[in-house]
Write a protein that holds these residues in place. Structure first.
Motif, PDB file in Angstrom:
ATOM      1  N   GLY A  17       0.736  -1.241  -0.021  1.00  0.00           N
ATOM      2  CA  GLY A  17      -0.066  -0.010  -0.080  1.00  0.00           C
ATOM      3  C   GLY A  17       0.942   1.415  -0.110  1.00  0.00           C
ATOM      4  N   ILE A  18       1.949   1.421   0.750  1.00  0.00           N
ATOM      5  CA  ILE A  18       2.756   2.578   1.049  1.00  0.00           C
ATOM      6  C   ILE A  18       3.435   2.696  -0.217  1.00  0.00           C
ATOM      7  N   THR A  19       3.970   1.538  -0.953  1.00  0.00           N
ATOM      8  CA  THR A  19       4.469   1.664  -2.340  1.00  0.00           C
ATOM      9  C   THR A  19       3.601   2.135  -3.502  1.00  0.00           C
ATOM     10  N   GLY A  23       3.896   5.857  -5.420  1.00  0.00           N
ATOM     11  CA  GLY A  23       3.907   5.939  -6.783  1.00  0.00           C
ATOM     12  C   GLY A  23       3.059   6.943  -7.201  1.00  0.00           C
ATOM     13  N   VAL A  24       1.968   7.025  -6.847  1.00  0.00           N
ATOM     14  CA  VAL A  24       0.985   7.725  -7.599  1.00  0.00           C
ATOM     15  C   VAL A  24       1.408   9.323  -6.972  1.00  0.00           C
ATOM     16  N   LEU A  25       1.620   9.502  -5.895  1.00  0.00           N
ATOM     17  CA  LEU A  25       2.014  10.885  -5.330  1.00  0.00           C
ATOM     18  C   LEU A  25       3.233  11.462  -6.074  1.00  0.00           C
ATOM     19  N   THR A  26       4.141  10.548  -6.277  1.00  0.00           N
ATOM     20  CA  THR A  26       5.311  11.013  -7.268  1.00  0.00           C
ATOM     21  C   THR A  26       5.021  11.262  -8.465  1.00  0.00           C
ATOM     22  N   ASN A  27       4.209  10.367  -9.117  1.00  0.00           N
ATOM     23  CA  ASN A  27       3.927  10.883 -10.535  1.00  0.00           C
ATOM     24  C   ASN A  27       3.005  11.991 -10.453  1.00  0.00           C
ATOM     25  N   GLY A  28       2.144  12.328  -9.603  1.00  0.00           N
ATOM     26  CA  GLY A  28       1.419  13.684  -9.495  1.00  0.00           C
ATOM     27  C   GLY A  28       2.271  14.731  -9.399  1.00  0.00           C
ATOM     28  N   ILE A  29       3.275  14.735  -8.566  1.00  0.00           N
ATOM     29  CA  ILE A  29       4.282  15.640  -8.353  1.00  0.00           C
ATOM     30  C   ILE A  29       5.117  16.040  -9.847  1.00  0.00           C
ATOM     31  N   GLY A  30       5.612  14.808 -10.291  1.00  0.00           N
ATOM     32  CA  GLY A  30       6.347  15.081 -11.420  1.00  0.00           C
ATOM     33  C   GLY A  30       5.609  15.585 -12.515  1.00  0.00           C
ATOM     34  N   GLU A  31       4.427  15.272 -12.530  1.00  0.00           N
ATOM     35  CA  GLU A  31       3.757  15.932 -13.821  1.00  0.00           C
ATOM     36  C   GLU A  31       3.278  17.294 -13.495  1.00  0.00           C
ATOM     37  N   LYS A  32       3.121  17.858 -12.311  1.00  0.00           N
ATOM     38  CA  LYS A  32       2.826  19.120 -11.966  1.00  0.00           C
ATOM     39  C   LYS A  32       4.260  19.987 -12.157  1.00  0.00           C
ATOM     40  N   VAL A  33       5.484  19.468 -11.796  1.00  0.00           N
ATOM     41  CA  VAL A  33       6.626  19.993 -11.954  1.00  0.00           C
ATOM     42  C   VAL A  33       7.238  20.203 -13.169  1.00  0.00           C
TER      43      VAL A  33
END
Length: 62
Positions: A17-19, A23-33
């Protein structure tokens, strides 16, 4: 023995679950940045290329 299996199952669920959330949070941040303002630019170019194409496959409408 059952306590060990329960602990192992809980640990497994937490790790997976943490993994997944990470992954979802990192992808969202990467798309925004790094996504920039032209995020849908490729999609729009694809639609422009496909204009005028005939639809193939599927069932014919009566």
């Amino acid at each position: 023995m059952t306590e060990y299996i329960i602990d192992l199952a809980l640990l497994t669920v937490l790790i997976i679950g943490i993994t997944a959330i990470n992954g979802v949070l990192t992808n969202g941040i990467g798309e925004k940045v790094f996504g920039g303002k032209g995020g849908s630019d490729i999609y729009n170019r694809d639609l422009n290329v496909k204009t005028g194409w005939k639809q193939v496959g599927g069932k014919k409408k009566k």
